[in-house]
Design an enzyme around this catalytic site. Structure first.
Site, mmCIF file in Angstrom:
data_model
loop_
_atom_site.group_PDB
_atom_site.id
_atom_site.type_symbol
_atom_site.label_atom_id
_atom_site.label_comp_id
_atom_site.label_asym_id
_atom_site.label_seq_id
_atom_site.Cartn_x
_atom_site.Cartn_y
_atom_site.Cartn_z
ATOM 1 N N LYS A 167 -3.412 -2.916 16.152
ATOM 2 C CA LYS A 167 -2.719 -1.943 16.993
ATOM 3 C C LYS A 167 -3.600 -1.524 18.154
ATOM 4 O O LYS A 167 -4.815 -1.394 17.991
ATOM 5 C CB LYS A 167 -2.410 -0.714 16.136
ATOM 6 N N ASP B 113 -11.492 -0.445 6.024
ATOM 7 C CA ASP B 113 -10.669 -1.645 5.789
ATOM 8 C C ASP B 113 -11.436 -2.907 6.193
ATOM 9 O O ASP B 113 -11.303 -3.960 5.540
ATOM 10 C CB ASP B 113 -9.371 -1.598 6.615
ATOM 11 N N VAL C 76 -5.418 0.371 3.076
ATOM 12 C CA VAL C 76 -5.571 -1.083 2.950
ATOM 13 C C VAL C 76 -6.803 -1.397 2.091
ATOM 14 O O VAL C 76 -6.740 -2.215 1.164
ATOM 15 C CB VAL C 76 -5.664 -1.741 4.346
ATOM 16 N N GLU D 126 0.824 -1.223 0.000
ATOM 17 C CA GLU D 126 0.000 0.000 0.000
ATOM 18 C C GLU D 126 0.854 1.267 0.000
ATOM 19 O O GLU D 126 2.059 1.217 0.277
ATOM 20 C CB GLU D 126 -0.950 0.005 1.205
HETATM 21 N N1 PSU Z 1 -1.959 1.464 10.455
HETATM 22 C C1 PSU Z 1 -0.631 1.702 10.488
HETATM 23 N N2 PSU Z 1 -0.061 2.459 9.533
HETATM 24 C C2 PSU Z 1 -0.794 3.009 8.531
HETATM 25 C C3 PSU Z 1 -2.199 2.731 8.489
HETATM 26 C C4 PSU Z 1 -2.733 1.952 9.465
HETATM 27 O O1 PSU Z 1 0.037 1.243 11.388
HETATM 28 O O2 PSU Z 1 -0.234 3.725 7.698
HETATM 29 C C5 PSU Z 1 -3.017 3.270 7.356
HETATM 30 C C6 PSU Z 1 -3.387 2.146 6.371
HETATM 31 O O3 PSU Z 1 -3.337 2.654 5.062
HETATM 32 C C7 PSU Z 1 -4.822 1.826 6.758
HETATM 33 C C8 PSU Z 1 -5.322 3.201 7.136
HETATM 34 O O4 PSU Z 1 -5.574 1.263 5.729
HETATM 35 O O5 PSU Z 1 -4.248 3.776 7.842
HETATM 36 C C9 PSU Z 1 -6.567 3.137 7.974
HETATM 37 O O6 PSU Z 1 -7.129 4.404 8.030
HETATM 38 P P1 PSU Z 1 -8.619 4.572 8.555
HETATM 39 O O7 PSU Z 1 -8.567 4.186 9.992
HETATM 40 O O8 PSU Z 1 -8.892 6.033 8.327
HETATM 41 O O9 PSU Z 1 -9.487 3.682 7.726
#
Ligand code: PSU
Ligand code: MN
Length: 312
Positions: free
Chosen positions: A165, A148, A112, A30
């Site tokens: 995480k 995701d 993702v 990604e």
């Molecule tokens: N978690 C990480 N590093 C990242 C991301 C998530 O440790 O860079 C990024 C990924 O691209 C994931 C996105 O798909 O954050 C999720 O964002 P959101 O919670 O806004 O969907």
């Protein structure tokens, strides 16, 4: 594939297209992790190191992004540099954003969810990243559930990450994935990994001890028509792991700061990652870099095993 309405927006690098056509192992990567997940220039250096790790392990890397409105599969070093320098100036693209970024001939980094969509269009089934989005803490108030998870429910790509995480609500993320029928597999451990630390304390429903085991489950799932992804969680190697109590405190503090600043929506994850890096004096960033490289190695072995299975 040109002429097909689904694929007219897609541009696959020739080397990657040839590998896909031959059934050779390819690993999707990604680009939001490059633009929004890490600071320049470490983001670009990490992207190069991850691609090198994939090649060393016998697969072909295909970093995915939207460049000037084109869905690109397999970025050149220059294109990765562009995304890295743009940083948060690149549009963070999830499923909802893709039509508008393409329509506007814009440049966007894929999350993702969006990377899974484009990988599946191209015929790539294995994808490596650091962490996936999930159900955020405080979801009762915010309803912040990453797209995701919905993508994992519907798109046929196996996503290799370092676990859930703890900036997220791990328990609720697991519940959501269970409801949506998404298998969560822990590699070589009974406990679900938690990104900066090898163990979350949550039991993993499925454990695999070899890439071939995971590849077999992928094949059977999709042979049976059970659409959707799989999440394969690989623990961060001990030598790169952070201390659990310390990182838990840092994450709490970063979350509290985020609420004070009123940060919401798609800005949440980038803010938390940057704030945690700052609060750990860069040690979380170093751990993040190492775990992504480690995941890329496993994903490559998985792509090799999956490709071998298809040839039988
Ligand atoms: N978690 C990480 N590093 C990242 C991301 C998530 O440790 O860079 C990024 C990924 O691209 C994931 C996105 O798909 O954050 C999720 O964002 P959101 O919670 O806004 O969907
Ligand atoms: Mn969100």
């Amino acid at each position: 594939m040109p002429g097909n309405t689904l694929h007219q927006y897609l541009e696959i690098a020739p080397e990657v297209a040839a590998a896909i056509a031959a059934g050779d192992p390819v690993v999707a990567l990604e680009s939001t992790i490059i633009s929004h997940g890490m600071p320049y220039p470490k983001n670009v250096q990490t992207a190069a190191a991850v691609e090198a790790a994939v090649r060393q392990c016998g697969a072909l890397p295909a970093t995915i992004a939207v460049l000037d409105g084109r869905l690109k599969v397999g970025l050149s070093a220059d294109e990765i540099q562009t995304i890295g320098e743009l940083g948060r100036g690149a549009v963070k693209c999830s499923r909802r954003d893709l039509p508008f970024v393409v329509a506007g001939n814009k440049t966007g980094a894929t999350t993702v969810a969006a990377t899974m969509i484009i990988a599946a269009m191209a015929g790539i089934r294995v994808f490596a990243t650091g962490g996936i989005g999930g159900v955020h803490r405080g979801v009762e108030e915010t309803m912040d559930v990453s797209a995701d998870l919905e993508e994992l429910a519907r798109t046929n790509v196996a996503v290799v990450c370092a676990g859930i995480k703890s900036v997220l609500d791990i328990g609720r993320t697991l519940e959501y994935l269970e409801t949506k029928g998404v298998p969560v597999i822990a590699y070589g451990t009974d406990s679900l990994p938690a990104f900066y630390v090898p163990s979350s304390g949550f039991r993993a429903e499925y454990r695999a001890d070899s890439p071939a085991e995971v590849a077999t489950a992928m094949k059977i799932k999709w042979d049976m028509g059970l659409d959707g992804g799989l999440v394969i969680t690989v623990p961060i190697p001990d030598e790169h792991a952070l201390n659990k109590d310390e990182i838990d405190t840092v994450i709490d503090d970063a979350g509290a700061e985020m609420h004070r600043q009123g940060i919401t929506g798609k800005d949440t994850t980038p803010f938390l990652l940057a704030s945690i890096a700052e609060r750990t004096g860069g040690r979380s960033l170093e751990a993040n870099i190492q775990l992504v490289i480690n995941n890329a190695r496993f994903a490559s072995a998985l792509a090799v095993a999956f490709s071998d299975l298809k040839r039988i």
